[in-house]
Write an enzyme that holds these catalytic residues in place. Structure first.
Site, PDB file in Angstrom:
ATOM      1  N   HIS A  19     -11.151  -6.070   9.093  1.00  0.00           N
ATOM      2  CA  HIS A  19     -11.869  -5.771   7.854  1.00  0.00           C
ATOM      3  C   HIS A  19     -13.146  -4.974   8.119  1.00  0.00           C
ATOM      4  O   HIS A  19     -14.042  -4.945   7.276  1.00  0.00           O
ATOM      5  CB  HIS A  19     -12.252  -7.069   7.122  1.00  0.00           C
ATOM      6  CG  HIS A  19     -11.091  -7.889   6.661  1.00  0.00           C
ATOM      7  ND1 HIS A  19     -10.364  -8.670   7.513  1.00  0.00           N
ATOM      8  CD2 HIS A  19     -10.531  -8.031   5.432  1.00  0.00           C
ATOM      9  CE1 HIS A  19      -9.400  -9.291   6.837  1.00  0.00           C
ATOM     10  NE2 HIS A  19      -9.474  -8.911   5.580  1.00  0.00           N
ATOM     11  N   GLU A  76       0.801  -1.216   0.000  1.00  0.00           N
ATOM     12  CA  GLU A  76       0.000   0.000   0.000  1.00  0.00           C
ATOM     13  C   GLU A  76       0.841   1.276   0.000  1.00  0.00           C
ATOM     14  O   GLU A  76       0.484   2.267  -0.640  1.00  0.00           O
ATOM     15  CB  GLU A  76      -0.950   0.007   1.210  1.00  0.00           C
ATOM     16  CG  GLU A  76      -2.128  -0.947   1.098  1.00  0.00           C
ATOM     17  CD  GLU A  76      -1.783  -2.389   1.453  1.00  0.00           C
ATOM     18  OE1 GLU A  76      -2.669  -3.250   1.343  1.00  0.00           O
ATOM     19  OE2 GLU A  76      -0.621  -2.641   1.846  1.00  0.00           O
ATOM     20  N   PHE A 108      -9.513  -3.045   1.697  1.00  0.00           N
ATOM     21  CA  PHE A 108     -10.338  -2.710   2.855  1.00  0.00           C
ATOM     22  C   PHE A 108      -9.712  -1.473   3.504  1.00  0.00           C
ATOM     23  O   PHE A 108      -8.485  -1.338   3.535  1.00  0.00           O
ATOM     24  CB  PHE A 108     -10.387  -3.864   3.864  1.00  0.00           C
ATOM     25  CG  PHE A 108     -11.091  -5.093   3.346  1.00  0.00           C
ATOM     26  CD1 PHE A 108     -12.454  -5.259   3.530  1.00  0.00           C
ATOM     27  CD2 PHE A 108     -10.398  -6.072   2.661  1.00  0.00           C
ATOM     28  CE1 PHE A 108     -13.108  -6.377   3.035  1.00  0.00           C
ATOM     29  CE2 PHE A 108     -11.032  -7.187   2.158  1.00  0.00           C
ATOM     30  CZ  PHE A 108     -12.394  -7.342   2.344  1.00  0.00           C
ATOM     31  N   ASP A 135      -9.193  -0.795   6.420  1.00  0.00           N
ATOM     32  CA  ASP A 135      -8.271  -1.172   7.496  1.00  0.00           C
ATOM     33  C   ASP A 135      -6.825  -1.231   6.999  1.00  0.00           C
ATOM     34  O   ASP A 135      -5.893  -0.931   7.751  1.00  0.00           O
ATOM     35  CB  ASP A 135      -8.650  -2.555   8.052  1.00  0.00           C
ATOM     36  CG  ASP A 135     -10.132  -2.697   8.317  1.00  0.00           C
ATOM     37  OD1 ASP A 135     -10.513  -2.842   9.486  1.00  0.00           O
ATOM     38  OD2 ASP A 135     -10.916  -2.653   7.352  1.00  0.00           O
ATOM     39  N   PHE A 136      -6.642  -1.635   5.746  1.00  0.00           N
ATOM     40  CA  PHE A 136      -5.285  -1.840   5.220  1.00  0.00           C
ATOM     41  C   PHE A 136      -4.559  -0.529   4.928  1.00  0.00           C
ATOM     42  O   PHE A 136      -3.368  -0.526   4.605  1.00  0.00           O
ATOM     43  CB  PHE A 136      -5.331  -2.691   3.950  1.00  0.00           C
ATOM     44  CG  PHE A 136      -5.899  -4.076   4.151  1.00  0.00           C
ATOM     45  CD1 PHE A 136      -6.081  -4.607   5.420  1.00  0.00           C
ATOM     46  CD2 PHE A 136      -6.269  -4.845   3.064  1.00  0.00           C
ATOM     47  CE1 PHE A 136      -6.611  -5.887   5.603  1.00  0.00           C
ATOM     48  CE2 PHE A 136      -6.796  -6.115   3.239  1.00  0.00           C
ATOM     49  CZ  PHE A 136      -6.964  -6.641   4.515  1.00  0.00           C
TER      50      PHE A 136
END
Length: 663
Positions: A469, A402, A425, A427-428
């Site tokens: 997630h 990312e 997601f 969260d990532f």
């Protein structure tokens, strides 16, 4: 005259170029010597010395064309001077004056300039490499046969961003030169304590990338090898890893000194000084004589003194509040595109997909990047079929990295393109947090370079996805100046706001609640239209209470009011969290005198807390009750359905509405 560096005739460089190489190395050396004097006099605040490393910066820059991007670091003054930036502008930059490149907002070499195709670093070092990936990707897509060069030190190669960037560049065959200046120390830490390999160039093997070890103090070797590779890469795009062996003759910065360096090591490298040795070689070949040497030094010294005086004479910056606030974002005039009266009933997820497809048709320079977004269509199938319509150049699967991809998106923007990054997601996003808050958010304020990037954030609980997630982490970004944060609740808004987010040249975090994707339908206008960022929507009108929400919580509120039919409420869907539509909020509060703010995230430190404070500070005299916040439990988000139901604040909403109305 003998030298401690081996120069051979194999390089076949003409006399004029040899003298130019020498003069270009001499310029940063003489500037540095002057800066060290000014530092002791307190006329500049800090200095990171590149003395002894001039051959690398000068050799690389002279081997590249002037319109090819270079991403330098602290010790690459020779890059800036070889690109012939007026010296007074550099001196003004280091003194925090307006003729610099950051309006006094950032120091030393933390700046870029499109005029000279340079992109300066941030202190986190690693993202610089991912930016070069993005710039090189744009070059490749434009088919302009351009090379990009990016610098890092040996210490920076331990950062994850280094490995991510090399991997992406290799997988995508990007035309980029990764230049490692291995100068022996990361501040006081020797290379033996930083990595366990003889040559950092060997790391290229793991990425299927050709690599070379170069004597960084030999200007002929640097210039010739980089020139050869640049010409080859322009014809055959690919990344190359270069390790320049050199040494740092001064401290990490002047305050740190060099006492941690063994004296014999300093002495050995002093004998390999790139300028002294090159002068000896040129004189032995009868290319340089004392007369020319003196002429160059006098000419450069005169230029330095002249431009220093210009910088010294320049007035100090007078702070202007309006200027500071206005420069956080790139100026952008919203152009409304009216929604068609022709509508079709579609899901939230379909509205997102339509917005992306329309934007891809409208903006030929738009690239979508993310994990599994190509043939698979993304985990939520939002880009399903896009490969057939737009091709793999513009719809790009990414490795799981990312940070590098967000940095690459910024690089695309630097090179005149647009990017949409899909976080699989929300969260990532923590793995890409640094480039979002330190590159995208600060870029325009720092050096007037906008970040034309949208980061899509599938988020939220209610789908049994567990702690990794299910987060709705908008509060990580609403407090960061320079980012826009959008969070729609309905398909019509989602489509119009995503189209507008892509039109907007500023960085946007676009939150999409997963539980709404396939559960919420609406009659949505066909074709292209926009919704203005920063405008809330008053969904229901009443005079007893103001209830504010966004995303899934808007649907919680509307459902609760279906049961509480006797409650007359103003319901505000924020739609945009940054910038915030305080006018709509305050007008409603002044009418109803009672406020409930609903967020899905846990309570402490969330948006509701700041919104409550704003209302209290600006509408206190109109309030008939304390501002009430409703949020979820102060725990991570559980997976099991009954635990998740207990976690969410939704179950307490009706009671909170009644309690506040009856206060």
């Amino acid at each position: 005259m003998s030298t401690n560096i081996e120069y051979t005739s194999k390089y076949s460089i003409d006399k004029a170029t040899l003298l130019h190489l020498y003069k270009n190395m001499l310029m940063p050396r003489l500037i540095e010597e002057k800066m060290l004097v000014l530092l002791r006099q307190g006329k500049i605040s800090k200095w990171f010395s590149g003395i002894g490393q001039e051959a690398i910066a000068v050799g690389v820059t002279m081997a590249l064309e002037n319109d090819e991007y270079i991403l330098p670091m602290h010790r690459n003054l020779g890059v800036f001077t070889t690109r012939e930036i007026p010296l007074y502008r550099l001196f003004s930059q280091w003194q925090g004056k307006m003729n610099g490149f950051t309006k006094g907002r950032d120091r030393s070499f933390h700046f870029g300039t499109q005029e000279y195709h340079l992109v300066g670093m941030i202190s986190h070092l690693g993202p610089q490499l991912g930016i070069a990936d993005g710039i090189s990707l744009a070059n490749k897509l434009k088919q302009n046969n351009k090379v990009c060069a990016v610098f890092t030190g040996e210490g920076g190669t331990s950062e994850g961003d280094f490995h991510e960037a090399l991997n992406v560049a290799s997988v995508w065959s990007l035309p980029v030169l990764f230049c490692i200046e291995n100068n022996g120390y990361g501040l006081s830490t020797p290379t033996s304590e930083q990595f366990n390999c003889k040559d950092l160039a060997d790391r290229g093997i793991g990425y299927g990338m050709e690599s070379y070890v170069i004597d960084g103090n030999n200007i002929l070797e640097v210039y010739s090898k980089v020139d050869e590779l640049a010409k080859s890469i322009r014809k055959n795009p690919r990344p190359v890893l270069l390790e320049f062996k050199t040494f740092r003759m001064r401290g990490h910065e002047e305050a740190s000194g060099t006492k941690y360096v063994p004296e014999d090591l300093m002495n050995d490298w002093a004998l390999k000084d790139p300028i002294d040795n090159f002068v000896a070689y040129l004189k032995s070949e009868n290319i340089l004589n004392s007369s020319i040497e003196t002429e160059y030094k006098e000419e450069i010294t005169e230029e330095i003194n002249k431009h220093l005086q210009i910088a010294f004479d320049e007035e100090k910056i007078i702070p202007d509040l309006e200027t500071e606030l206005n420069d956080v974002y790139k100026a952008y005039d919203y152009q409304e595109i009216d929604a068609s009266s022709t509508k079709k009933n579609i899901r939230f997820v379909d509205a997102i997909s339509e917005a992306l497809e329309l934007s891809m048709h409208k903006h030929n320079d738009l690239v979508i990047m993310g994990q599994d977004v190509a043939e698979y269509g993304g985990v939520f199938k939002i880009t399903d079929g896009f490969i057939e319509k737009f091709g793999k150049d513009r719809v790009r699967n990414t490795p799981i990295c990312e940070s590098a991809i967000v940095s690459a998106a910024y690089g695309l923007s630097v090179n005149g393109m647009k990017a949409v990054v899909e976080m699989q997601f929300a969260d990532f996003v923590s793995s890409g947090f640094n480039p979002i808050v330190n590159l995208l958010a600060k870029s325009h304020y720092r050096w007037s370079q906008n970040a034309d990037v949208v980061v899509r954030m599938p988020c939220g609980a209610g789908v049994g996805a567990g702690p990794f997630h299910s987060q709705t982490n908008e509060a990580w970004f609403t407090k960061t100046p320079g980012l826009k944060v959008v969070y729609p609740a309905f398909p019509q808004d989602a489509k119009g706001l995503l189209i507008e987010s892509i039109n907007d040249p500023n960085p946007v975090l676009f939150f999409e609640h997963k539980a709404l994707y396939r559960s919420v339908y609406q009659d949505v206008s066909e074709g292209e239209f926009t919704c203005e960022i920063g405008k809330a929507n008053l969904l229901k009108k009443g005079n007893e209470i103001t209830i504010i929400g966004y995303g899934a919580t808007v649907h919680w509120i509307l459902k609760a009011l279906e049961h509480l039919t006797h409650i007359a409420a103003d319901v505000i869907d924020l739609r945009t969290l940054q910038p915030l539509d305080t006018e709509t909020i305050y007008n409603s509060v002044k009418k109803t005198s009672k406020v409930l703010i609903v967020q899905e995230d846990s309570l402490f430190g969330g948006l509701a807390s700041d919104l409550s404070a704003l209302i209290t500070e600006n509408c206190f005299q109109f309030l008939d009750a304390p501002v009430k916040r409703l949020a979820s439990l102060e725990t991570p988000i559980p997976f099991q359905s009954d635990l998740e139901k207990q976690y969410l604040g939704k179950q307490y909403l009706e009671k909170n509405i009644l309690d506040l109305v009856n206060f």
